[in-house]
Design a protein around this motif. Structure first.
Motif, PDB file in Angstrom:
ATOM      1  N   MET A  47      -5.694  -6.398 -12.551  1.00  0.00           N
ATOM      2  CA  MET A  47      -6.639  -5.828 -11.585  1.00  0.00           C
ATOM      3  C   MET A  47      -6.311  -6.275 -10.166  1.00  0.00           C
ATOM      4  SD  MET A  47     -10.229  -6.022 -13.677  1.00  0.00           S
ATOM      5  CE  MET A  47     -11.180  -5.525 -12.270  1.00  0.00           C
ATOM      6  N   VAL A  48      -5.949  -7.530  -9.982  1.00  0.00           N
ATOM      7  CA  VAL A  48      -5.575  -8.020  -8.649  1.00  0.00           C
ATOM      8  C   VAL A  48      -4.325  -7.296  -8.153  1.00  0.00           C
ATOM      9  CG1 VAL A  48      -4.703 -10.036  -7.402  1.00  0.00           C
ATOM     10  CG2 VAL A  48      -6.690 -10.260  -8.895  1.00  0.00           C
ATOM     11  N   LEU A  49      -3.357  -7.112  -9.028  1.00  0.00           N
ATOM     12  CA  LEU A  49      -2.135  -6.405  -8.637  1.00  0.00           C
ATOM     13  C   LEU A  49      -2.419  -4.944  -8.292  1.00  0.00           C
ATOM     14  CD1 LEU A  49       0.433  -7.882 -11.172  1.00  0.00           C
ATOM     15  CD2 LEU A  49       0.247  -8.354  -8.730  1.00  0.00           C
ATOM     16  N   LEU A  50      -3.301  -4.298  -9.046  1.00  0.00           N
ATOM     17  CA  LEU A  50      -3.641  -2.907  -8.744  1.00  0.00           C
ATOM     18  C   LEU A  50      -4.355  -2.773  -7.403  1.00  0.00           C
ATOM     19  CD1 LEU A  50      -4.789  -1.562 -12.226  1.00  0.00           C
ATOM     20  CD2 LEU A  50      -2.750  -0.927 -10.940  1.00  0.00           C
ATOM     21  N   ILE A  51      -5.238  -3.706  -7.096  1.00  0.00           N
ATOM     22  CA  ILE A  51      -5.921  -3.671  -5.801  1.00  0.00           C
ATOM     23  C   ILE A  51      -4.917  -3.884  -4.670  1.00  0.00           C
ATOM     24  CG2 ILE A  51      -7.574  -4.924  -4.352  1.00  0.00           C
ATOM     25  CD1 ILE A  51      -9.216  -5.365  -6.943  1.00  0.00           C
ATOM     26  N   ALA A  52      -3.988  -4.814  -4.849  1.00  0.00           N
ATOM     27  CA  ALA A  52      -2.971  -5.052  -3.823  1.00  0.00           C
ATOM     28  C   ALA A  52      -2.083  -3.825  -3.645  1.00  0.00           C
ATOM     29  CB  ALA A  52      -2.134  -6.269  -4.195  1.00  0.00           C
ATOM     30  N   TYR A  53      -1.730  -3.162  -4.738  1.00  0.00           N
ATOM     31  CA  TYR A  53      -0.886  -1.963  -4.659  1.00  0.00           C
ATOM     32  C   TYR A  53      -1.641  -0.816  -3.994  1.00  0.00           C
ATOM     33  CZ  TYR A  53       2.441   1.601  -6.128  1.00  0.00           C
ATOM     34  OH  TYR A  53       3.342   2.617  -6.147  1.00  0.00           O
ATOM     35  N   LYS A  54      -2.932  -0.702  -4.292  1.00  0.00           N
ATOM     36  CA  LYS A  54      -3.746   0.338  -3.653  1.00  0.00           C
ATOM     37  C   LYS A  54      -3.804   0.117  -2.151  1.00  0.00           C
ATOM     38  CE  LYS A  54      -8.464   1.861  -3.257  1.00  0.00           C
ATOM     39  NZ  LYS A  54      -9.823   1.418  -3.471  1.00  0.00           N
ATOM     40  N   ASN A  55      -4.013  -1.126  -1.721  1.00  0.00           N
ATOM     41  CA  ASN A  55      -4.030  -1.427  -0.291  1.00  0.00           C
ATOM     42  C   ASN A  55      -2.682  -1.140   0.351  1.00  0.00           C
ATOM     43  OD1 ASN A  55      -6.701  -2.202  -0.423  1.00  0.00           O
ATOM     44  ND2 ASN A  55      -6.209  -4.365  -0.723  1.00  0.00           N
ATOM     45  N   TYR A  56      -1.606  -1.444  -0.355  1.00  0.00           N
ATOM     46  CA  TYR A  56      -0.262  -1.153   0.158  1.00  0.00           C
ATOM     47  C   TYR A  56      -0.076   0.345   0.361  1.00  0.00           C
ATOM     48  CZ  TYR A  56       4.778  -0.401   0.032  1.00  0.00           C
ATOM     49  OH  TYR A  56       6.042   0.018   0.304  1.00  0.00           O
ATOM     50  N   LEU A  57      -0.508   1.142  -0.616  1.00  0.00           N
ATOM     51  CA  LEU A  57      -0.367   2.588  -0.491  1.00  0.00           C
ATOM     52  C   LEU A  57      -1.232   3.147   0.630  1.00  0.00           C
ATOM     53  CD1 LEU A  57      -0.199   3.756  -4.212  1.00  0.00           C
ATOM     54  CD2 LEU A  57       1.657   3.602  -2.562  1.00  0.00           C
ATOM     55  N   ASN A  58      -2.436   2.600   0.816  1.00  0.00           N
ATOM     56  CA  ASN A  58      -3.284   3.064   1.914  1.00  0.00           C
ATOM     57  C   ASN A  58      -2.649   2.753   3.262  1.00  0.00           C
ATOM     58  OD1 ASN A  58      -5.281   4.160   0.319  1.00  0.00           O
ATOM     59  ND2 ASN A  58      -6.491   2.293   0.269  1.00  0.00           N
ATOM     60  N   ASP A  59      -2.079   1.570   3.404  1.00  0.00           N
ATOM     61  CA  ASP A  59      -1.398   1.224   4.652  1.00  0.00           C
ATOM     62  C   ASP A  59      -0.186   2.107   4.880  1.00  0.00           C
ATOM     63  OD1 ASP A  59      -3.248  -0.753   5.111  1.00  0.00           O
ATOM     64  OD2 ASP A  59      -1.966  -2.379   4.381  1.00  0.00           O
ATOM     65  N   LEU A  60       0.539   2.388   3.824  1.00  0.00           N
ATOM     66  CA  LEU A  60       1.726   3.229   3.930  1.00  0.00           C
ATOM     67  C   LEU A  60       1.349   4.650   4.321  1.00  0.00           C
ATOM     68  CD1 LEU A  60       4.807   3.328   3.508  1.00  0.00           C
ATOM     69  CD2 LEU A  60       4.362   3.967   1.139  1.00  0.00           C
ATOM     70  N   SER A  61       0.282   5.182   3.740  1.00  0.00           N
ATOM     71  CA  SER A  61      -0.113   6.548   4.058  1.00  0.00           C
ATOM     72  C   SER A  61      -0.586   6.666   5.500  1.00  0.00           C
ATOM     73  CB  SER A  61      -1.192   7.034   3.099  1.00  0.00           C
ATOM     74  OG  SER A  61      -2.385   6.314   3.287  1.00  0.00           O
ATOM     75  N   SER A  62      -1.283   5.661   6.001  1.00  0.00           N
ATOM     76  CA  SER A  62      -1.720   5.735   7.396  1.00  0.00           C
ATOM     77  C   SER A  62      -0.530   5.626   8.341  1.00  0.00           C
ATOM     78  CB  SER A  62      -2.743   4.645   7.697  1.00  0.00           C
ATOM     79  OG  SER A  62      -2.153   3.370   7.597  1.00  0.00           O
ATOM     80  N   GLU A  63       0.466   4.841   7.970  1.00  0.00           N
ATOM     81  CA  GLU A  63       1.661   4.717   8.803  1.00  0.00           C
ATOM     82  C   GLU A  63       2.435   6.029   8.820  1.00  0.00           C
ATOM     83  OE1 GLU A  63       5.873   2.343   8.683  1.00  0.00           O
ATOM     84  OE2 GLU A  63       4.077   1.290   8.018  1.00  0.00           O
ATOM     85  N   ILE A  64       2.570   6.659   7.673  1.00  0.00           N
ATOM     86  CA  ILE A  64       3.277   7.943   7.605  1.00  0.00           C
ATOM     87  C   ILE A  64       2.514   8.988   8.404  1.00  0.00           C
ATOM     88  CG2 ILE A  64       3.893   9.832   6.065  1.00  0.00           C
ATOM     89  CD1 ILE A  64       4.585   7.725   3.966  1.00  0.00           C
ATOM     90  N   ASN A  65       1.204   9.033   8.266  1.00  0.00           N
ATOM     91  CA  ASN A  65       0.407  10.021   8.988  1.00  0.00           C
ATOM     92  C   ASN A  65       0.533   9.855  10.490  1.00  0.00           C
ATOM     93  OD1 ASN A  65      -0.553  11.231   6.674  1.00  0.00           O
ATOM     94  ND2 ASN A  65      -2.382   9.974   6.573  1.00  0.00           N
TER      95      ASN A  65
END
Length: 60
Positions: free
Chosen positions: A23-41
């Motif tokens: 669960m901790v790893l999934l939350i960290a991965y979700k945050n990583y993807l959110n940061d990545l999507s905002s950077e791409i946008n």
């Protein structure tokens, strides 16, 4: 009988620990993807929009 109960309790604790780690790893991965999507946008989409707007001058 006590050995079986202790083994079952240890097994439950191990499974619970694994679930918490996942669960901790999934939350960290979700945050990583959110940061990545905002950077791409913010950067790549803006650059693409500018490139398309620059090409529109050739088709007027």
């Amino acid at each position: 009988m006590d050995n079986k109960a202790q083994a079952a309790a240890e097994f439950i604790l191990i499974i619970g620990g694994i679930i918490v780690i996942v669960m901790v790893l999934l939350i960290a991965y979700k945050n990583y993807l959110n940061d990545l999507s905002s950077e791409i946008n913010s950067t790549e989409v803006q650059n693409l929009d500018n490139a398309i707007n620059g090409m529109m001058e050739y088709f007027k």
